[in-house]
Design a protein around this motif. Structure first.
Motif, PDB file in Angstrom:
ATOM      1  N   GLY A  33     115.452 -13.391  76.640  1.00  0.00           N
ATOM      2  CA  GLY A  33     114.352 -12.991  75.767  1.00  0.00           C
ATOM      3  C   GLY A  33     113.185 -13.950  75.798  1.00  0.00           C
ATOM      4  N   ASP A  34     113.418 -15.214  76.157  1.00  0.00           N
ATOM      5  CA  ASP A  34     112.355 -16.215  76.198  1.00  0.00           C
ATOM      6  C   ASP A  34     111.606 -16.220  77.520  1.00  0.00           C
ATOM      7  OD1 ASP A  34     113.137 -16.958  73.661  1.00  0.00           O
ATOM      8  OD2 ASP A  34     114.510 -18.516  74.388  1.00  0.00           O
ATOM      9  N   SER A  35     112.086 -15.486  78.522  1.00  0.00           N
ATOM     10  CA  SER A  35     111.453 -15.485  79.843  1.00  0.00           C
ATOM     11  C   SER A  35     111.086 -14.059  80.234  1.00  0.00           C
ATOM     12  CB  SER A  35     112.408 -16.079  80.882  1.00  0.00           C
ATOM     13  OG  SER A  35     111.850 -15.978  82.186  1.00  0.00           O
ATOM     14  N   PRO A  36     109.918 -13.874  80.851  1.00  0.00           N
ATOM     15  CA  PRO A  36     109.533 -12.517  81.277  1.00  0.00           C
ATOM     16  C   PRO A  36     110.223 -12.076  82.571  1.00  0.00           C
ATOM     17  CG  PRO A  36     107.822 -14.077  81.862  1.00  0.00           C
ATOM     18  CD  PRO A  36     108.849 -14.861  81.077  1.00  0.00           C
ATOM     19  N   PHE A  37     110.976 -12.972  83.188  1.00  0.00           N
ATOM     20  CA  PHE A  37     111.612 -12.656  84.457  1.00  0.00           C
ATOM     21  C   PHE A  37     113.118 -12.531  84.285  1.00  0.00           C
ATOM     22  CE2 PHE A  37     107.865 -15.282  85.550  1.00  0.00           C
ATOM     23  CZ  PHE A  37     107.135 -14.313  86.226  1.00  0.00           C
ATOM     24  N   ALA A  38     113.719 -11.711  85.138  1.00  0.00           N
ATOM     25  CA  ALA A  38     115.165 -11.499  85.122  1.00  0.00           C
ATOM     26  C   ALA A  38     115.840 -12.494  86.058  1.00  0.00           C
ATOM     27  CB  ALA A  38     115.501 -10.074  85.538  1.00  0.00           C
ATOM     28  N   HIS A  39     117.083 -12.808  85.743  1.00  0.00           N
ATOM     29  CA  HIS A  39     117.895 -13.693  86.575  1.00  0.00           C
ATOM     30  C   HIS A  39     118.887 -12.815  87.336  1.00  0.00           C
ATOM     31  CE1 HIS A  39     119.756 -17.339  87.944  1.00  0.00           C
ATOM     32  NE2 HIS A  39     120.935 -17.011  87.416  1.00  0.00           N
ATOM     33  N   ILE A  40     118.619 -12.623  88.653  1.00  0.00           N
ATOM     34  CA  ILE A  40     119.374 -11.674  89.473  1.00  0.00           C
ATOM     35  C   ILE A  40     120.073 -12.439  90.582  1.00  0.00           C
ATOM     36  CG2 ILE A  40     119.242  -9.587  90.868  1.00  0.00           C
ATOM     37  CD1 ILE A  40     116.623  -8.946  89.410  1.00  0.00           C
ATOM     38  N   ILE A  41     121.396 -12.257  90.679  1.00  0.00           N
ATOM     39  CA  ILE A  41     122.216 -12.959  91.662  1.00  0.00           C
ATOM     40  C   ILE A  41     122.941 -11.920  92.517  1.00  0.00           C
ATOM     41  CG2 ILE A  41     124.081 -14.608  92.031  1.00  0.00           C
ATOM     42  CD1 ILE A  41     121.588 -15.830  90.847  1.00  0.00           C
ATOM     43  N   GLY A  42     122.963 -12.176  93.828  1.00  0.00           N
ATOM     44  CA  GLY A  42     123.669 -11.303  94.758  1.00  0.00           C
ATOM     45  C   GLY A  42     124.673 -12.076  95.593  1.00  0.00           C
ATOM     46  N   LYS A  43     125.704 -11.392  96.026  1.00  0.00           N
ATOM     47  CA  LYS A  43     126.749 -11.979  96.864  1.00  0.00           C
ATOM     48  C   LYS A  43     126.640 -11.403  98.271  1.00  0.00           C
ATOM     49  CE  LYS A  43     131.765 -12.535  97.224  1.00  0.00           C
ATOM     50  NZ  LYS A  43     133.076 -12.183  96.630  1.00  0.00           N
ATOM     51  N   PRO A  44     126.594 -12.258  99.313  1.00  0.00           N
ATOM     52  CA  PRO A  44     126.463 -11.744 100.681  1.00  0.00           C
ATOM     53  C   PRO A  44     127.599 -10.797 101.045  1.00  0.00           C
ATOM     54  CG  PRO A  44     126.073 -14.110 100.618  1.00  0.00           C
ATOM     55  CD  PRO A  44     126.593 -13.733  99.266  1.00  0.00           C
ATOM     56  N   ILE A  45     127.250  -9.756 101.792  1.00  0.00           N
ATOM     57  CA  ILE A  45     128.247  -8.791 102.245  1.00  0.00           C
ATOM     58  C   ILE A  45     128.895  -9.247 103.545  1.00  0.00           C
ATOM     59  CG2 ILE A  45     128.560  -6.409 103.045  1.00  0.00           C
ATOM     60  CD1 ILE A  45     126.389  -5.560 101.139  1.00  0.00           C
ATOM     61  N   ALA A  46     128.126  -9.888 104.409  1.00  0.00           N
ATOM     62  CA  ALA A  46     128.663 -10.337 105.700  1.00  0.00           C
ATOM     63  C   ALA A  46     129.637 -11.497 105.504  1.00  0.00           C
ATOM     64  CB  ALA A  46     127.524 -10.750 106.628  1.00  0.00           C
ATOM     65  N   GLY A  47     130.494 -11.679 106.496  1.00  0.00           N
ATOM     66  CA  GLY A  47     131.465 -12.773 106.426  1.00  0.00           C
ATOM     67  C   GLY A  47     130.876 -14.065 106.930  1.00  0.00           C
TER      68      GLY A  47
END
Length: 310
Positions: A254-268
């Motif tokens: 709520g204090d930041s206008p940006f989202a915190h988005i995390i992804g996990k690699p699909i490749a090995g």
């Protein structure tokens, strides 16, 4: 006579040079100077490549015992194990036959739609199979060294992939080997888009936890956990449509206008020994008719300008 010989002073066989402390200081200063020169001015790249080329035979000899052990292990596989694996692969081939036929039909339909829409046709890119020799020497970076180099026409910028998706990018090339920076490294970024809605973004490696981050996206962005990230192809390096990562966390503060988005690699990126180095895409552009129209329009308007000047 023996006593007289005992009192004689013989000069040392070796001439004494500088003291050990002086030598240590000299070589320390020389090492620091070479490190700074290489880091700032990149004067020692050719020297480093020359040393790597000279040490390549020693590297082959050092890897010979491991190769011998692997060959012996492969030879000792029993006929029963090979027969079971062959049966399993035949069963999988029959199961995927129907899916392959549908995929070929979709490819043909896609080509027809591209022709109708006049889209730019991108040729299929050749790839070279490379084998990972060892990890990078820096424990704080995510890099691997493969057994293909400039002698095999490998150039910096080529994408590294496996059967699941993107692994990284070739960032440094030597005569007989190349350095591949993984997509989870902090120094690497890759243009991506959400497969579900086509939203484009830039994914940056986090280094820690082998994850990717999508920064500077608004808190109300249309991204959900489970969304798949694929290459957008707008950078001219990665072919479009290659799998990159899967979103595992979306947090909005709520204090930041940006989202915190995390992804996990699909490749090995940390499981396989082999990978593919894909050539940089070459886009076949159709003849630009607008240029012809512009030239004809220029020719038509030129007399008008001359008439005004007269």
């Amino acid at each position: 006579m023996p006593r007289a010989l005992e009192h004689q002073h013989h000069t040392g066989f070796f001439v004494r040079g500088p003291s050990p402390i002086a030598r240590l200081l000299f070589f320390s200063v020389l090492s620091l100077a070479l490190i700074v020169t290489d880091a700032r001015l990149n004067y020692l790249i050719e020297v480093r490549q020359g040393f790597i080329a000279l040490l390549h035979p020693l590297q082959i000899i050092a890897n010979a015992p491991l190769s011998l052990v692997e060959d012996v292990g492969a030879y000792l596989h029993t006929q029963t194990t090979l027969a079971e694996e062959n049966t399993r692969l035949r069963h999988q081939a029959l199961m995927h036959a129907e899916e392959l036929q549908r995929f070929q039909a979709l490819m043909a339909e896609n080509e027809r739609l591209r022709s109708l829409l006049g889209a730019a046709q991108v040729s299929s890119q050749p790839a070279r199979l490379a084998e990972i020799l060892h990890m990078g020497r820096d424990p704080f970076s995510h890099k691997v060294v493969v057994n293909l180099g400039s002698r095999q026409n490998i150039v910096p910028g080529q994408a590294a992939i496996d059967e699941h998706g993107v692994i990284g990018q070739v960032t440094r090339v030597y005569p007989f080997s190349s350095e591949v920076t993984l997509i989870t490294d902090k120094e690497l970024s890759i243009p991506v888009q959400i497969e579900r809605n086509g939203l484009r973004a830039i994914a940056f490696g986090q280094g820690r936890n082998a994850t990717l981050e999508l920064p500077s996206l608004p808190a109300n962005v249309d991204i959900q956990v489970g969304d798949k990230l694929v290459t957008s192809g707008i950078d001219g390096i990665y072919p479009p449509g290659l799998a990159v990562a899967e979103i595992i966390r979306v947090e909005a503060d709520g204090d930041s206008p940006f989202a915190h988005i995390i992804g996990k690699p699909i490749a090995g990126i940390d499981r396989h020994r082999q990978l593919l180095l894909v050539s940089i895409p070459q886009v076949e552009r159709p003849a630009d008719s607008s240029a012809v129209k512009t030239n004809s329009a220029t020719q038509k308007t030129t007399p008008t300008k001359r008439h005004v000047r007269n």
